[in-house]
Design an enzyme around this catalytic site. Structure first.
Site, PDB file in Angstrom:
ATOM      1  N   ASP A  23       0.613  -0.458   0.077  1.00  0.00           N
ATOM      2  CA  ASP A  23       0.244  -0.444  -0.144  1.00  0.00           C
ATOM      3  C   ASP A  23       0.985   1.207  -0.120  1.00  0.00           C
ATOM      4  N   ARG A  43      12.740   1.189   7.507  1.00  0.00           N
ATOM      5  CA  ARG A  43      13.677   0.444   8.417  1.00  0.00           C
ATOM      6  C   ARG A  43      14.811  -0.336   8.035  1.00  0.00           C
ATOM      7  N   SER A 140      -8.354  -2.877   9.669  1.00  0.00           N
ATOM      8  CA  SER A 140      -8.171  -3.407   9.028  1.00  0.00           C
ATOM      9  C   SER A 140      -9.458  -4.431   9.351  1.00  0.00           C
ATOM     10  N   GLU A 142     -10.007  -7.348   9.510  1.00  0.00           N
ATOM     11  CA  GLU A 142      -9.571  -8.790  10.620  1.00  0.00           C
ATOM     12  C   GLU A 142     -10.217  -8.401  11.670  1.00  0.00           C
ATOM     13  N   TYR A 163      -2.631 -10.372  15.196  1.00  0.00           N
ATOM     14  CA  TYR A 163      -2.571  -9.449  14.746  1.00  0.00           C
ATOM     15  C   TYR A 163      -3.912  -8.279  15.059  1.00  0.00           C
ATOM     16  N   HIS A 193      -7.254  -6.004  -0.089  1.00  0.00           N
ATOM     17  CA  HIS A 193      -6.706  -5.679  -1.512  1.00  0.00           C
ATOM     18  C   HIS A 193      -5.645  -6.518  -1.311  1.00  0.00           C
ATOM     19  N   GLU A 200       4.535 -11.701  -0.937  1.00  0.00           N
ATOM     20  CA  GLU A 200       4.434 -13.692  -1.691  1.00  0.00           C
ATOM     21  C   GLU A 200       3.562 -14.779  -0.736  1.00  0.00           C
ATOM     22  N   PHE A 202       1.279 -14.015   0.891  1.00  0.00           N
ATOM     23  CA  PHE A 202      -0.040 -13.458   1.392  1.00  0.00           C
ATOM     24  C   PHE A 202      -0.989 -14.454   0.563  1.00  0.00           C
ATOM     25  N   VAL A 203      -1.861 -14.834   0.398  1.00  0.00           N
ATOM     26  CA  VAL A 203      -2.765 -16.975  -0.287  1.00  0.00           C
ATOM     27  C   VAL A 203      -2.681 -15.774  -1.590  1.00  0.00           C
ATOM     28  N   LYS A 206       0.224 -15.389  -3.494  1.00  0.00           N
ATOM     29  CA  LYS A 206       1.147 -17.257  -3.470  1.00  0.00           C
ATOM     30  C   LYS A 206       0.780 -17.806  -4.532  1.00  0.00           C
ATOM     31  N   GLU A 295      -9.556 -19.862  12.916  1.00  0.00           N
ATOM     32  CA  GLU A 295      -9.559 -18.742  11.655  1.00  0.00           C
ATOM     33  C   GLU A 295     -10.909 -17.514  11.256  1.00  0.00           C
TER      34      GLU A 295
HETATM   35  P1  NAP Z   1       2.853  -4.812   3.574  1.00  0.00           P
HETATM   36  O1  NAP Z   1       2.983  -4.915   1.986  1.00  0.00           O
HETATM   37  O2  NAP Z   1       2.975  -6.110   4.967  1.00  0.00           O
HETATM   38  O3  NAP Z   1       3.849  -3.848   4.068  1.00  0.00           O
HETATM   39  C1  NAP Z   1       3.789  -3.645   6.243  1.00  0.00           C
HETATM   40  C2  NAP Z   1       5.041  -2.245   5.552  1.00  0.00           C
HETATM   41  O4  NAP Z   1       5.480  -2.203   7.189  1.00  0.00           O
HETATM   42  C3  NAP Z   1       6.384  -2.545   5.044  1.00  0.00           C
HETATM   43  O5  NAP Z   1       6.537  -1.383   4.490  1.00  0.00           O
HETATM   44  C4  NAP Z   1       7.352  -2.983   6.065  1.00  0.00           C
HETATM   45  O6  NAP Z   1       8.729  -2.566   5.729  1.00  0.00           O
HETATM   46  C5  NAP Z   1       6.420  -1.810   7.059  1.00  0.00           C
HETATM   47  N1  NAP Z   1       7.432  -2.093   8.504  1.00  0.00           N
HETATM   48  C6  NAP Z   1       7.089  -3.462   9.509  1.00  0.00           C
HETATM   49  N2  NAP Z   1       7.549  -3.613  10.595  1.00  0.00           N
HETATM   50  C7  NAP Z   1       7.460  -2.195  11.021  1.00  0.00           C
HETATM   51  C8  NAP Z   1       8.325  -1.466  11.791  1.00  0.00           C
HETATM   52  N3  NAP Z   1       9.041  -2.397  12.785  1.00  0.00           N
HETATM   53  N4  NAP Z   1       9.217  -0.413  12.280  1.00  0.00           N
HETATM   54  C9  NAP Z   1       8.411   0.309  10.361  1.00  0.00           C
HETATM   55  N5  NAP Z   1       7.640  -0.260   9.341  1.00  0.00           N
HETATM   56  C10 NAP Z   1       7.744  -1.841  10.089  1.00  0.00           C
HETATM   57  O7  NAP Z   1       1.668  -4.043   3.979  1.00  0.00           O
HETATM   58  P2  NAP Z   1       0.684  -4.229   2.964  1.00  0.00           P
HETATM   59  O8  NAP Z   1      -0.527  -5.182   2.490  1.00  0.00           O
HETATM   60  O9  NAP Z   1       0.954  -2.922   1.991  1.00  0.00           O
HETATM   61  O10 NAP Z   1      -0.835  -3.088   4.367  1.00  0.00           O
HETATM   62  C11 NAP Z   1      -0.242  -2.210   5.067  1.00  0.00           C
HETATM   63  C12 NAP Z   1      -1.258  -1.992   5.958  1.00  0.00           C
HETATM   64  O11 NAP Z   1      -2.602  -2.230   6.049  1.00  0.00           O
HETATM   65  C13 NAP Z   1      -0.874  -2.452   7.264  1.00  0.00           C
HETATM   66  O12 NAP Z   1      -0.531  -1.985   8.305  1.00  0.00           O
HETATM   67  C14 NAP Z   1      -1.613  -3.994   7.316  1.00  0.00           C
HETATM   68  O13 NAP Z   1      -1.702  -4.373   8.593  1.00  0.00           O
HETATM   69  C15 NAP Z   1      -2.823  -2.811   7.034  1.00  0.00           C
HETATM   70  N6  NAP Z   1      -4.336  -3.475   6.059  1.00  0.00           N
HETATM   71  C16 NAP Z   1      -3.814  -4.056   4.896  1.00  0.00           C
HETATM   72  C17 NAP Z   1      -4.901  -4.813   4.145  1.00  0.00           C
HETATM   73  C18 NAP Z   1      -4.606  -5.715   3.088  1.00  0.00           C
HETATM   74  O14 NAP Z   1      -5.400  -6.563   2.378  1.00  0.00           O
HETATM   75  N7  NAP Z   1      -3.528  -5.588   2.049  1.00  0.00           N
HETATM   76  C19 NAP Z   1      -6.029  -4.768   4.632  1.00  0.00           C
HETATM   77  C20 NAP Z   1      -6.292  -3.919   5.831  1.00  0.00           C
HETATM   78  C21 NAP Z   1      -5.139  -3.369   6.164  1.00  0.00           C
HETATM   79  P3  NAP Z   1       9.553  -3.537   5.265  1.00  0.00           P
HETATM   80  O15 NAP Z   1       9.489  -3.297   4.561  1.00  0.00           O
HETATM   81  O16 NAP Z   1      11.214  -3.563   5.618  1.00  0.00           O
HETATM   82  O17 NAP Z   1       9.454  -4.800   5.908  1.00  0.00           O
HETATM   83  O1  F7E Z   2      -5.180 -15.643   4.202  1.00  0.00           O
HETATM   84  C1  F7E Z   2      -6.752 -18.767   3.940  1.00  0.00           C
HETATM   85  C2  F7E Z   2      -6.597 -17.890   5.184  1.00  0.00           C
HETATM   86  O2  F7E Z   2      -3.325 -14.175   4.503  1.00  0.00           O
HETATM   87  C3  F7E Z   2      -6.513 -15.395   3.252  1.00  0.00           C
HETATM   88  C4  F7E Z   2      -3.561  -9.117   5.695  1.00  0.00           C
HETATM   89  O3  F7E Z   2      -3.299  -7.631   4.344  1.00  0.00           O
HETATM   90  O4  F7E Z   2      -5.712  -8.733   4.950  1.00  0.00           O
HETATM   91  C5  F7E Z   2      -5.114 -10.216   5.292  1.00  0.00           C
HETATM   92  O5  F7E Z   2      -5.189 -11.093   5.891  1.00  0.00           O
HETATM   93  C6  F7E Z   2      -6.998 -16.504   3.875  1.00  0.00           C
HETATM   94  C7  F7E Z   2      -7.135 -16.632   5.232  1.00  0.00           C
HETATM   95  O6  F7E Z   2      -4.586 -12.714   4.489  1.00  0.00           O
HETATM   96  C8  F7E Z   2      -3.585 -20.188   3.048  1.00  0.00           C
HETATM   97  O7  F7E Z   2      -6.324 -19.098   6.077  1.00  0.00           O
HETATM   98  C9  F7E Z   2      -5.644 -20.579   2.466  1.00  0.00           C
HETATM   99  O8  F7E Z   2      -8.336 -17.003   5.456  1.00  0.00           O
HETATM  100  O9  F7E Z   2      -4.213 -14.076   2.324  1.00  0.00           O
HETATM  101  P1  F7E Z   2      -4.258 -14.364   3.485  1.00  0.00           P
HETATM  102  P2  F7E Z   2      -5.909 -12.364   5.446  1.00  0.00           P
HETATM  103  O10 F7E Z   2      -6.024 -13.628   6.671  1.00  0.00           O
HETATM  104  O11 F7E Z   2      -6.820 -12.072   5.427  1.00  0.00           O
HETATM  105  C10 F7E Z   2      -6.860  -8.424   5.773  1.00  0.00           C
HETATM  106  C11 F7E Z   2      -7.739  -7.553   5.590  1.00  0.00           C
HETATM  107  C12 F7E Z   2      -4.809  -7.664   6.960  1.00  0.00           C
HETATM  108  O12 F7E Z   2      -5.320  -7.100   7.411  1.00  0.00           O
HETATM  109  C13 F7E Z   2      -3.739  -8.597   6.776  1.00  0.00           C
HETATM  110  O13 F7E Z   2      -2.488  -7.444   7.391  1.00  0.00           O
HETATM  111  O14 F7E Z   2      -6.509 -17.481   2.674  1.00  0.00           O
HETATM  112  N1  F7E Z   2      -5.405 -19.625   3.005  1.00  0.00           N
HETATM  113  N2  F7E Z   2      -4.226 -21.717   2.166  1.00  0.00           N
HETATM  114  C14 F7E Z   2      -4.000 -18.699   2.972  1.00  0.00           C
HETATM  115  N3  F7E Z   2      -3.272 -18.314   3.501  1.00  0.00           N
HETATM  116  C15 F7E Z   2      -1.588 -17.858   3.327  1.00  0.00           C
HETATM  117  N4  F7E Z   2      -1.437 -16.781   3.444  1.00  0.00           N
HETATM  118  N5  F7E Z   2      -1.618 -19.045   2.984  1.00  0.00           N
HETATM  119  C16 F7E Z   2      -1.787 -20.480   2.600  1.00  0.00           C
HETATM  120  O15 F7E Z   2      -1.467 -21.355   1.958  1.00  0.00           O
END
Ligand code: NAP
Ligand code: F7E
Length: 342
Positions: A23, A43, A140, A142, A163, A193, A200, A202-203, A206, A295
C-alpha cells in the site's frame, strides 16, 4: 534515479510508515502525482527492502526531490518523535505493521509492539510536536473476525488473532485521540486488497506466483491451508485513493472500504489456474501447517458510507483482479527465466 516526472509541488508534506509495503508504494505514487512531498520511514534491513519504490526513488542529492526516505522504526519512539518534529508533515499515513495474520500467532508479542504500540508512539509524537497534522490509521477487516456478514462501521468487532487484537488497540487509540485531543485522526477499515505488489506469502499472490511457476515448469505443487475461507478482495491501487480521500474530509471519521463481494480461496484458485489453462486439482495439495489456530471464515464489506461520503467505489472486479495478478506473475517469471528479472 526516478523514472517519473512529477507535477509542481502543492505545498503539502506527507509522512508514510510502511512506505516499502504494497500500500505504501501505491500511496506514494498517488501523493507524488498530486504534488505532495513524500517522506517515508524505512527500517534498516540486511538486504534491500525498497524494491516496490525503486522506480520512484530519487537521488538524495537532487535539489528538487519529492521523495525522501528516513531510517526509523515503529518500535523506536525516539526516532518517530524526531522524524515528526523535523518533517512537520501535514498528513501522516500509518501503514507500517507486522501485517501477516498467520505469522502473528508465531510472534504475538512482536506483533503487539509494532502493529499495536507503534500507533500510540506515533500519535504521541504528533501530540508532543504540538503540530496540527492529520492522521490515517490502517485498520483492517480482520477486526470483525466471525461477526456476521456483511460488516460495516456499526458491526461489533471480534478479533481472532494476535494481529487483529493489536489492530483493535490501534483502532480504539486512534478514535480516543480524536475524541480526547480533537485530533484529525481516522481509521480506514480496509478489507483485503491485492495487487502484483502483494507480498508473496499472502494467499492470492502465493497462488498467482505458483500458477506462473507451474506454467513454466519451475514448480510442481502448490501447498495451501483452508480453501473454504471467504474474503472480500479488491485492487490495492484503488484502496489507497480512499485513504487520501478520508484525510480531505471536513470532519474526521472512520470508513469501511470494500468491494461488497465475497469469494472463497478455492474460487480464487480455480480462477487463477483457469486463466492459465491449468486444472487446479492436478497441482494443489492441502498442508495443515497453513491452517490457523483460529480462522476468520467470511468477510464481506458494506462500503455504502464511503460511497456516499467519500464518493469512493471499488471498480476492479474479482475476475479482473485475478487476471491482472496472474498475467503480471507470468510476465515476471518469464523475465526471470530470461535472466532479466529483478
Ligand atoms: P505490507 O506489504 O506487509 O507492508 C508492511 C509495511 O510495514 C512494510 O513497509 C514494512 O517494512 C513495514 N514495517 C514492518 N515492521 C515495521 C517496523 N517495525 N517499523 C516500521 N515499519 C515496519 O502491508 P500492506 O498490505 O501494504 O498493508 C498496509 C497496512 O494496511 C498494514 O498496516 C496492514 O496491516 C494494513 N491492512 C492491509 C490490508 C491488505 O489487505 N493489504 C487490509 C487491511 C489493513 P519492510 O518492507 O521493511 O518489511
Ligand atoms: O489469508 C487462507 C487463510 O494471509 C487469506 C492481511 O493483509 O488481509 C490479510 O490477512 C485466507 C485466510 O490474508 C493459505 O487461512 C489458505 O483465511 O492472504 P491471507 P488475511 O489473513 O485475510 C487482512 C484484511 C489484513 O489486514 C492483513 O494485514 O486464505 N489460506 N491457504 C492461506 N493464507 C495464506 N497466507 N497462505 C496459505 O497457504
Amino acid at each position: 534515479m526516478s523514472q517519473v516526472d512529477f507535477p509542481p509541488k502543492c505545498g503539502k508534506r506527507a509522512l508514510i510508515t510502511g512506505i516499502t509495503g504494497q500500500d505504501g508504494s501505491y500511496l506514494t505514487e498517488l501523493l507524488l502525482s498530486k504534488g505532495y512531498e513524500v517522506f517515508g520511514i524505512i527500517r534498516r534491513s540486511s538486504s534491500f527492502n525498497t524494491t516496490r519504490i525503486d522506480h520512484i526513488y530519487q537521488d538524495p542529492h537532487a535539489t528538487d526531490r519529492r521523495l525522501v526516505l528516513i531510517y526509523g522504526d515503529l518500535s523506536d519512539g525516539s526516532s518517530l518523535n524526531r522524524i515528526v518534529r523535523d518533517v512537520q508533515p501535514h498528513e501522516i499515513y500509518n501503514l507500517g505493521a507486522q501485517s501477516h495474520v498467520r505469522v502473528s500467532f508465531d510472534t504475538p508479542e512482536y506483533t503487539a509492539d509494532i502493529t499495536g504500540l507503534g500507533t500510540i508512539r506515533l500519535l504521541e509524537a504528533i501530540r508532543e510536536s504540538a503540530q496540527s497534522c492529520k492522521f490515517y490509521q490502517a485498520s483492517s477487516s480482520e477486526l470483525y473476525g466471525n461477526a456476521p456478514a456483511p460488516q460495516n462501521e456499526l458491526t461489533p468487532f471480534d478479533p481472532r488473532s494476535p494481529y487483529a487484537a493489536a489492530k483493535a488497540y490501534s483502532f480504539y487509540i486512534t478514535r480516543n485521540y480524536r475524541e480526547a485531543y480533537g485530533m484529525f485522526a481516522v481509521n480506514g477499515i480496509l478489507f483485503n486488497h491485492e495487487s502484483p505488489r502483494r507480498g508473496e506469502t499472502f494467499v492470492t499472490r502465493k497462488i498467482t506466483r505458483a500458477v506462473a511457476n507451474i506454467k513454466q515448469g519451475r514448480q510442481k505443487k502448490l501447498y495451501l491451508g483452508n480453501l473454504d475461507a471467504r474474503r472480500d478482495w479488491g485492487f490495492a491501487k484503488e484502496y489507497v485513493a480512499a485513504m487520501w480521500k478520508m484525510l480531505q474530509q471536513p470532519e474526521p471519521d472512520d470508513y469501511v472500504i470494500a468491494t461488497g463481494e465475497t469469494h472463497s480461496v478455492q474460487e480464487f484458485v480455480e480462477a487463477a489456474f483457469g486463466h492459465a489453462g491449468l486444472e487446479w486439482r492436478d497441482f494443489v495439495e492441502i498442508d495443515p501447517k497453513y491452517f490457523r489456530p483460529s480462522e476468520v471464515n467470511i468477510l464481506l464489506g458494506d462500503a455504502t458510507k464511503a460511497e456516499r461520503e467519500l464518493g469512493w467505489k471499488a471498480e476492479t472486479t474479482f475476475s479482473q483482479l485475478v487476471q491482472l495478478m496472474v498475467e503480471s506473475d507470468m510476465h515476471e517469471v518469464k523475465l526471470e527465466i530470461e535472466g532479466k528479472g529483478r
